[in-house]
Design a protein around this motif. Structure first.
Motif, short mmCIF file in Angstrom:
data_model
loop_
_atom_site.label_atom_id
_atom_site.label_comp_id
_atom_site.label_asym_id
_atom_site.label_seq_id
_atom_site.Cartn_x
_atom_site.Cartn_y
_atom_site.Cartn_z
N VAL A 1 97.29 10.92 11.32
CA VAL A 1 98.32 9.96 12.07
C VAL A 1 98.82 9.11 10.98
N ALA A 2 100.30 8.71 11.12
CA ALA A 2 101.09 7.73 10.16
C ALA A 2 101.53 6.63 11.38
N LEU A 3 100.98 5.62 11.09
CA LEU A 3 101.34 4.38 11.92
C LEU A 3 102.13 3.36 11.22
N GLY A 4 103.29 3.08 11.98
CA GLY A 4 103.95 2.10 11.39
C GLY A 4 103.49 0.74 11.73
N ILE A 5 103.53 -0.06 10.50
CA ILE A 5 102.89 -1.69 10.55
C ILE A 5 104.17 -2.59 10.51
N SER A 6 104.22 -3.54 11.04
CA SER A 6 105.29 -4.43 11.31
C SER A 6 104.81 -5.83 11.45
N SER A 7 105.74 -6.80 10.96
CA SER A 7 105.41 -8.11 10.85
C SER A 7 105.37 -8.83 12.21
N LYS A 8 105.14 -10.16 12.28
CA LYS A 8 104.97 -10.66 13.45
C LYS A 8 106.01 -10.77 14.15
N LEU A 9 107.28 -10.89 13.56
CA LEU A 9 108.82 -10.70 14.16
C LEU A 9 108.96 -9.42 14.53
N GLY A 10 108.24 -8.27 14.29
CA GLY A 10 108.59 -7.01 14.49
C GLY A 10 109.52 -6.16 13.50
N LYS A 11 109.58 -6.82 12.14
CA LYS A 11 110.41 -6.12 11.39
C LYS A 11 109.27 -5.14 10.78
#
Length: 170
Positions: A118-128
């Motif tokens: 699996v490849a999971l996208g990681i994002s900041s607290k603001l969703g970027k």
């Protein structure tokens, strides 16, 4: 209520450099823990990769125990965080991703309890978007005598490609 073990191999990550402000060398590590259900689990942490900068490689195995009823009711969420080690002060969180374990379980059941990449996208607290986290996982179950049921994992993709080349030569 059957106990299940979720085995996760945290392989590597790719962090988008221009969005992350780390002073000096980028030294990344990842953490994972379960939230929800009857209890919270202990946090699993990878080692700090000091040499590869924004593309760390870890290959760390983490195991989490839960129950099948909690998984089927979507009560348990797996939280991954990628952090940048700082020399002074608390470490900076680069990005986070939340994955309901039911999503992993349903995919694992449909694929016959083999390792899933699996490849999971990681994002900041603001969703970027901040990067991608690569891992593999498998569920194992225990019967009433507490003997593990053995599931044969599939080979990693690069070994499958080498097998195909070998078959073509024969």
């Amino acid at each position: 209520m059957n106990p299940l073990t979720l085995e996760i191999t945290i392989k590597s990550a790719e962090v988008f450099k221009k969005y992350v402000l780390c002073v000096g060398k980028m030294q990344l590590y990842a953490t994972a823990h379960l939230v929800g259900g009857d209890r919270n689990s202990a946090e699993c942490r990878t080692h700090v990769d000091e040499y590869r900068g924004s593309r760390p490689i870890w290959w760390i195995l983490a195991s989490f125990r839960t129950h099948e009823s909690e998984v089927r009711n979507s009560n348990v969420v797996l939280v991954f965080e990628v952090k940048c080690k700082k020399n002074v002060g608390p470490d900076k969180c680069v990005g986070t991703t939340y994955v309901p374990i039911k999503q992993f379980f349903d995919q694992c059941v449909s694929q016959g309890f083999q390792y899933q990449d699996v490849a999971l996208g990681i994002s900041s607290k603001l969703g970027k978007p901040r990067g991608v986290l690569y891992l593999s996982y498998v569920f194992t179950a225990y019967n009433f005598l507490n003997f593990p049921r053995l599931y044969v994992p599939s080979a990693p993709p690069m070994f499958r490609a080498l097998d195909l080349v070998q078959e073509d030569r024969d």
